[in-house]
Design a protein around this motif. Structure first.
Motif, PDB file in Angstrom:
ATOM      1  N   LEU A   6      34.521  73.747  31.284  1.00  0.00           N
ATOM      2  CA  LEU A   6      33.519  73.193  31.456  1.00  0.00           C
ATOM      3  C   LEU A   6      33.954  71.696  31.735  1.00  0.00           C
ATOM      4  O   LEU A   6      33.442  71.146  32.739  1.00  0.00           O
ATOM      5  CB  LEU A   6      32.621  72.985  30.282  1.00  0.00           C
ATOM      6  CG  LEU A   6      31.485  72.171  30.194  1.00  0.00           C
ATOM      7  CD1 LEU A   6      30.147  72.846  31.294  1.00  0.00           C
ATOM      8  CD2 LEU A   6      30.651  72.062  28.792  1.00  0.00           C
ATOM      9  N   ILE A   7      34.995  71.253  30.944  1.00  0.00           N
ATOM     10  CA  ILE A   7      35.335  69.889  31.267  1.00  0.00           C
ATOM     11  C   ILE A   7      36.972  69.759  31.251  1.00  0.00           C
ATOM     12  O   ILE A   7      37.514  70.562  30.592  1.00  0.00           O
ATOM     13  CB  ILE A   7      35.063  68.710  30.353  1.00  0.00           C
ATOM     14  CG1 ILE A   7      33.183  68.605  30.491  1.00  0.00           C
ATOM     15  CG2 ILE A   7      35.534  67.418  30.260  1.00  0.00           C
ATOM     16  CD1 ILE A   7      32.579  67.910  29.090  1.00  0.00           C
ATOM     17  N   ARG A   8      37.520  68.976  32.424  1.00  0.00           N
ATOM     18  CA  ARG A   8      38.866  68.683  32.495  1.00  0.00           C
ATOM     19  C   ARG A   8      39.299  67.190  32.774  1.00  0.00           C
ATOM     20  O   ARG A   8      38.807  66.986  33.711  1.00  0.00           O
ATOM     21  CB  ARG A   8      39.687  69.832  33.470  1.00  0.00           C
ATOM     22  CG  ARG A   8      40.996  69.818  33.329  1.00  0.00           C
ATOM     23  CD  ARG A   8      41.629  70.606  34.628  1.00  0.00           C
ATOM     24  NE  ARG A   8      41.053  72.095  34.762  1.00  0.00           N
ATOM     25  CZ  ARG A   8      41.796  72.952  33.885  1.00  0.00           C
ATOM     26  NH1 ARG A   8      42.872  72.756  33.140  1.00  0.00           N
ATOM     27  NH2 ARG A   8      41.118  74.288  33.947  1.00  0.00           N
ATOM     28  N   LEU A   9      39.862  66.945  31.841  1.00  0.00           N
ATOM     29  CA  LEU A   9      40.357  65.524  31.849  1.00  0.00           C
ATOM     30  C   LEU A   9      41.995  65.626  32.123  1.00  0.00           C
ATOM     31  O   LEU A   9      42.544  66.095  31.570  1.00  0.00           O
ATOM     32  CB  LEU A   9      40.187  64.625  30.830  1.00  0.00           C
ATOM     33  CG  LEU A   9      38.522  64.300  30.145  1.00  0.00           C
ATOM     34  CD1 LEU A   9      38.681  63.413  28.941  1.00  0.00           C
ATOM     35  CD2 LEU A   9      37.861  63.843  31.611  1.00  0.00           C
ATOM     36  N   SER A  10      42.440  64.836  33.337  1.00  0.00           N
ATOM     37  CA  SER A  10      43.714  64.791  33.541  1.00  0.00           C
ATOM     38  C   SER A  10      44.394  63.388  33.915  1.00  0.00           C
ATOM     39  O   SER A  10      43.796  62.712  34.849  1.00  0.00           O
ATOM     40  CB  SER A  10      44.152  65.886  34.884  1.00  0.00           C
ATOM     41  OG  SER A  10      43.349  67.006  34.643  1.00  0.00           O
ATOM     42  N   GLU A  68      36.950  66.616  35.823  1.00  0.00           N
ATOM     43  CA  GLU A  68      36.202  67.468  36.565  1.00  0.00           C
ATOM     44  C   GLU A  68      35.147  68.179  35.694  1.00  0.00           C
ATOM     45  O   GLU A  68      35.566  68.479  34.394  1.00  0.00           O
ATOM     46  CB  GLU A  68      37.149  68.691  36.671  1.00  0.00           C
ATOM     47  CG  GLU A  68      37.957  68.440  37.946  1.00  0.00           C
ATOM     48  CD  GLU A  68      38.881  69.603  38.405  1.00  0.00           C
ATOM     49  OE1 GLU A  68      38.256  71.010  38.346  1.00  0.00           O
ATOM     50  OE2 GLU A  68      39.930  69.472  38.670  1.00  0.00           O
ATOM     51  N   PHE A  69      33.784  68.231  36.040  1.00  0.00           N
ATOM     52  CA  PHE A  69      32.713  68.518  35.376  1.00  0.00           C
ATOM     53  C   PHE A  69      32.379  69.882  35.961  1.00  0.00           C
ATOM     54  O   PHE A  69      31.629  69.640  37.141  1.00  0.00           O
ATOM     55  CB  PHE A  69      31.547  67.619  34.956  1.00  0.00           C
ATOM     56  CG  PHE A  69      30.452  68.075  34.288  1.00  0.00           C
ATOM     57  CD1 PHE A  69      30.545  67.951  32.854  1.00  0.00           C
ATOM     58  CD2 PHE A  69      29.292  68.725  35.019  1.00  0.00           C
ATOM     59  CE1 PHE A  69      29.550  68.452  32.133  1.00  0.00           C
ATOM     60  CE2 PHE A  69      28.291  68.888  34.027  1.00  0.00           C
ATOM     61  CZ  PHE A  69      28.460  68.867  32.738  1.00  0.00           C
ATOM     62  N   GLU A  70      32.372  70.862  35.315  1.00  0.00           N
ATOM     63  CA  GLU A  70      32.035  72.241  36.072  1.00  0.00           C
ATOM     64  C   GLU A  70      32.549  72.129  37.552  1.00  0.00           C
ATOM     65  O   GLU A  70      32.033  72.686  38.474  1.00  0.00           O
ATOM     66  CB  GLU A  70      30.554  72.493  36.198  1.00  0.00           C
ATOM     67  CG  GLU A  70      29.981  72.385  34.718  1.00  0.00           C
ATOM     68  CD  GLU A  70      28.287  73.074  34.570  1.00  0.00           C
ATOM     69  OE1 GLU A  70      27.994  73.386  35.742  1.00  0.00           O
ATOM     70  OE2 GLU A  70      27.992  73.427  33.459  1.00  0.00           O
ATOM     71  N   GLY A  71      33.799  71.735  37.539  1.00  0.00           N
ATOM     72  CA  GLY A  71      34.466  72.134  38.735  1.00  0.00           C
ATOM     73  C   GLY A  71      34.417  70.754  39.697  1.00  0.00           C
ATOM     74  O   GLY A  71      34.910  71.053  40.791  1.00  0.00           O
TER      75      GLY A  71
END
Length: 234
Positions: A6-10, A68-71
Protein backbone atom coordinates in the motif's frame (compact mmCIF):
# COMPACT_ATOMS: atom_id res chain seq x y z
CA UNK A 1 -2.38 -3.02 -7.42
CA UNK A 2 -0.76 -6.27 -8.38
CA UNK A 3 0.55 -6.90 -4.87
CA UNK A 4 -0.44 -6.00 -1.32
CA UNK A 5 2.00 -3.08 -0.95
CA UNK A 6 0.00 0.00 0.00
CA UNK A 7 2.80 2.37 1.01
CA UNK A 8 6.48 2.43 0.11
CA UNK A 9 8.95 4.97 1.49
CA UNK A 10 12.39 4.98 -0.13
CA UNK A 11 15.23 7.13 1.21
CA UNK A 12 12.88 9.69 2.77
CA UNK A 13 14.61 12.67 4.36
CA UNK A 14 13.15 15.79 5.92
CA UNK A 15 15.17 18.89 6.74
CA UNK A 16 13.81 21.97 8.47
CA UNK A 17 15.57 25.29 8.08
CA UNK A 18 18.77 25.88 6.13
CA UNK A 19 22.45 26.56 6.60
CA UNK A 20 23.72 26.40 10.17
CA UNK A 21 20.16 26.32 11.51
CA UNK A 22 19.21 23.24 9.47
CA UNK A 23 17.77 20.29 11.37
CA UNK A 24 17.42 16.91 9.71
CA UNK A 25 14.34 15.27 11.23
CA UNK A 26 14.43 12.20 8.96
CA UNK A 27 17.70 10.72 7.72
CA UNK A 28 16.77 8.24 5.02
CA UNK A 29 13.67 6.20 5.89
CA UNK A 30 12.89 3.00 3.99
CA UNK A 31 9.53 1.46 4.82
CA UNK A 32 7.00 -0.86 3.22
CA UNK A 33 3.46 -1.14 4.58
CA UNK A 34 1.06 -3.69 3.20
CA UNK A 35 -2.69 -3.29 2.90
CA UNK A 36 -4.46 -4.48 6.04
CA UNK A 37 -1.46 -4.06 8.35
CA UNK A 38 -1.68 -2.47 11.81
CA UNK A 39 1.55 -0.62 12.59
CA UNK A 40 2.49 1.08 15.85
CA UNK A 41 5.18 3.75 15.49
CA UNK A 42 7.18 4.39 18.65
CA UNK A 43 10.21 6.38 19.69
CA UNK A 44 11.30 9.23 21.97
CA UNK A 45 10.31 12.84 21.36
CA UNK A 46 12.30 14.24 18.46
CA UNK A 47 12.89 10.81 16.93
CA UNK A 48 11.10 11.69 13.70
CA UNK A 49 7.98 9.57 14.13
CA UNK A 50 5.53 12.48 13.94
CA UNK A 51 7.37 13.95 10.95
CA UNK A 52 7.11 10.59 9.20
CA UNK A 53 3.39 10.37 10.01
CA UNK A 54 2.80 13.87 8.61
CA UNK A 55 4.48 12.83 5.36
CA UNK A 56 2.50 9.57 5.25
CA UNK A 57 -0.70 11.58 5.84
CA UNK A 58 0.12 13.97 2.97
CA UNK A 59 0.18 16.83 5.49
CA UNK A 60 3.85 17.52 4.71
CA UNK A 61 6.29 16.63 1.95
CA UNK A 62 9.71 15.03 2.17
CA UNK A 63 12.89 16.95 1.36
CA UNK A 64 14.13 14.02 -0.70
CA UNK A 65 13.28 10.40 -1.39
CA UNK A 66 10.18 8.71 -2.78
CA UNK A 67 6.75 8.10 -1.23
CA UNK A 68 4.48 5.78 -3.18
CA UNK A 69 0.84 5.47 -2.12
CA UNK A 70 -1.01 2.73 -4.01
CA UNK A 71 1.60 3.06 -6.74
CA UNK A 72 1.30 6.86 -7.03
CA UNK A 73 4.43 8.92 -6.40
CA UNK A 74 3.15 11.44 -3.86
CA UNK A 75 6.15 13.76 -4.19
CA UNK A 76 5.12 14.43 -7.81
CA UNK A 77 1.61 15.56 -6.84
CA UNK A 78 0.40 19.13 -6.42
CA UNK A 79 -0.91 20.40 -3.09
CA UNK A 80 -4.49 19.94 -4.36
CA UNK A 81 -3.79 16.39 -5.51
CA UNK A 82 -2.35 15.53 -2.09
CA UNK A 83 -5.50 16.98 -0.53
CA UNK A 84 -7.56 14.61 -2.68
CA UNK A 85 -5.59 11.64 -1.32
CA UNK A 86 -6.32 12.83 2.24
CA UNK A 87 -9.99 13.31 1.43
CA UNK A 88 -10.55 10.04 -0.41
CA UNK A 89 -8.16 7.53 1.13
CA UNK A 90 -7.06 8.66 4.60
CA UNK A 91 -8.75 9.04 7.99
CA UNK A 92 -7.18 10.88 10.93
CA UNK A 93 -7.57 10.48 14.70
CA UNK A 94 -5.74 12.86 17.04
CA UNK A 95 -4.90 12.87 20.74
CA UNK A 96 -6.94 16.06 21.27
CA UNK A 97 -10.03 14.76 19.42
CA UNK A 98 -10.21 17.95 17.24
CA UNK A 99 -14.01 18.14 17.32
CA UNK A 100 -15.94 21.32 16.58
CA UNK A 101 -17.16 22.49 19.99
CA UNK A 102 -20.62 23.87 19.15
CA UNK A 103 -21.41 21.11 16.68
CA UNK A 104 -23.29 17.88 17.40
CA UNK A 105 -21.68 14.47 17.18
CA UNK A 106 -23.62 13.78 13.99
CA UNK A 107 -22.49 17.04 12.37
CA UNK A 108 -18.87 16.42 13.38
CA UNK A 109 -18.93 12.99 11.75
CA UNK A 110 -20.55 14.39 8.60
CA UNK A 111 -17.75 16.89 7.98
CA UNK A 112 -15.57 14.74 5.68
CA UNK A 113 -18.66 13.91 3.62
CA UNK A 114 -19.51 17.61 3.28
CA UNK A 115 -16.02 18.18 1.86
CA UNK A 116 -16.72 15.39 -0.61
CA UNK A 117 -19.95 17.08 -1.67
CA UNK A 118 -22.21 14.17 -0.74
CA UNK A 119 -25.99 14.83 -0.55
CA UNK A 120 -27.44 15.59 2.88
CA UNK A 121 -29.55 12.43 3.17
CA UNK A 122 -26.59 10.20 2.37
CA UNK A 123 -24.37 12.14 4.78
CA UNK A 124 -26.85 11.76 7.62
CA UNK A 125 -27.27 8.03 7.03
CA UNK A 126 -23.52 7.37 6.79
CA UNK A 127 -22.78 9.45 9.90
CA UNK A 128 -25.49 7.68 11.92
CA UNK A 129 -24.11 4.31 10.83
CA UNK A 130 -20.56 5.32 11.79
CA UNK A 131 -21.69 6.52 15.23
CA UNK A 132 -23.52 3.23 15.73
CA UNK A 133 -20.33 1.36 14.81
CA UNK A 134 -18.43 3.11 17.61
CA UNK A 135 -21.18 2.49 20.16
CA UNK A 136 -22.76 5.96 20.17
CA UNK A 137 -26.21 5.12 18.86
CA UNK A 138 -28.55 7.68 20.48
CA UNK A 139 -25.81 10.29 21.08
CA UNK A 140 -26.08 11.94 17.66
CA UNK A 141 -27.32 15.31 18.92
CA UNK A 142 -24.92 15.78 21.83
CA UNK A 143 -22.13 18.34 21.56
CA UNK A 144 -18.56 17.53 22.69
CA UNK A 145 -19.17 19.37 26.00
CA UNK A 146 -21.90 16.84 26.76
CA UNK A 147 -19.63 13.85 26.08
CA UNK A 148 -16.87 12.19 28.10
CA UNK A 149 -13.33 12.05 26.74
CA UNK A 150 -13.83 8.48 25.60
CA UNK A 151 -17.09 9.38 23.85
CA UNK A 152 -15.40 12.34 22.15
CA UNK A 153 -12.67 10.05 20.84
CA UNK A 154 -15.35 7.65 19.59
CA UNK A 155 -16.91 10.54 17.65
CA UNK A 156 -13.46 11.35 16.24
CA UNK A 157 -13.01 7.72 15.18
CA UNK A 158 -16.47 7.68 13.57
CA UNK A 159 -15.51 10.82 11.65
CA UNK A 160 -12.30 9.15 10.50
CA UNK A 161 -13.95 5.95 9.28
CA UNK A 162 -17.18 7.40 7.82
CA UNK A 163 -15.46 7.75 4.44
CA UNK A 164 -14.24 4.12 4.54
CA UNK A 165 -10.59 5.18 4.26
CA UNK A 166 -7.88 2.83 3.08
CA UNK A 167 -5.63 4.06 5.91
CA UNK A 168 -6.38 5.28 9.42
CA UNK A 169 -3.61 7.49 10.87
CA UNK A 170 -3.90 7.75 14.64
CA UNK A 171 -1.61 10.12 16.57
CA UNK A 172 -1.56 9.15 20.27
CA UNK A 173 -5.29 8.22 20.11
CA UNK A 174 -5.37 7.22 23.80
CA UNK A 175 -3.03 9.93 25.12
CA UNK A 176 -5.81 11.84 26.93
CA UNK A 177 -7.74 8.81 28.19
CA UNK A 178 -7.70 6.60 31.28
CA UNK A 179 -6.54 3.00 30.96
CA UNK A 180 -10.00 1.42 30.77
CA UNK A 181 -11.22 3.86 28.11
CA UNK A 182 -7.92 3.44 26.25
CA UNK A 183 -8.54 -0.29 25.99
CA UNK A 184 -12.05 0.35 24.64
CA UNK A 185 -10.70 2.72 21.99
CA UNK A 186 -7.95 0.29 20.99
CA UNK A 187 -10.48 -2.53 20.70
CA UNK A 188 -12.48 -0.32 18.35
CA UNK A 189 -9.46 0.51 16.19
CA UNK A 190 -8.35 -3.13 16.15
CA UNK A 191 -11.85 -4.15 15.08
CA UNK A 192 -11.85 -1.77 12.12
CA UNK A 193 -8.48 -3.16 11.08
CA UNK A 194 -9.64 -6.75 11.46
CA UNK A 195 -13.22 -6.51 10.20
CA UNK A 196 -13.07 -3.74 7.60
CA UNK A 197 -9.49 -4.26 6.44
CA UNK A 198 -8.53 -0.65 7.19
CA UNK A 199 -4.76 -0.27 7.41
CA UNK A 200 -3.81 1.43 10.70
CA UNK A 201 -0.72 3.57 11.35
CA UNK A 202 -0.59 4.66 14.98
CA UNK A 203 1.92 6.80 16.88
CA UNK A 204 2.05 5.90 20.55
CA UNK A 205 4.35 6.22 23.55
CA UNK A 206 2.59 3.41 25.38
CA UNK A 207 3.77 -0.20 25.03
CA UNK A 208 0.35 -1.41 26.20
CA UNK A 209 -1.27 0.30 23.20
CA UNK A 210 1.45 -0.83 20.79
CA UNK A 211 0.68 -4.41 21.84
CA UNK A 212 -2.61 -4.16 19.90
CA UNK A 213 -0.68 -3.67 16.66
CA UNK A 214 0.59 -6.42 14.38
CA UNK A 215 3.91 -4.65 13.89
CA UNK A 216 5.97 -2.15 15.87
CA UNK A 217 8.40 0.27 14.23
CA UNK A 218 10.75 2.21 16.50
CA UNK A 219 12.29 5.52 15.42
CA UNK A 220 15.47 6.91 16.95
CA UNK A 221 17.29 10.05 15.76
CA UNK A 222 15.48 10.24 12.43
CA UNK A 223 16.06 6.62 11.49
CA UNK A 224 14.20 3.33 11.81
CA UNK A 225 15.96 1.55 14.66
CA UNK A 226 13.80 -1.59 14.60
CA UNK A 227 10.83 -3.02 12.72
CA UNK A 228 9.29 -6.15 14.21
CA UNK A 229 6.12 -8.15 14.11
CA UNK A 230 4.48 -8.31 17.52
CA UNK A 231 5.37 -11.60 19.12
CA UNK A 232 8.84 -11.75 17.58
CA UNK A 233 11.82 -11.80 19.90
CA UNK A 234 13.51 -8.45 20.36
Amino acid sequence: MSDAVLIRLSGITKTYGSGQAAFQALKGIDLVIEAGDFVAVMGPSGSGKSTAMNILGCLDVATSGSYEFEGVKVEQLTRNERALIRRNYLGFVFQGFNLLARTTALENVELPLIYRGEPAAERHAAARAALKQVGLDGWEHHTPAELSGGQQQRVAIARAIVTRPHVLLADEPTGNLDSHTSQEIMNLISGFNRDLGITVLMVTHEPEMAAYAKRVIRFVDGRVESDRRNGEDA
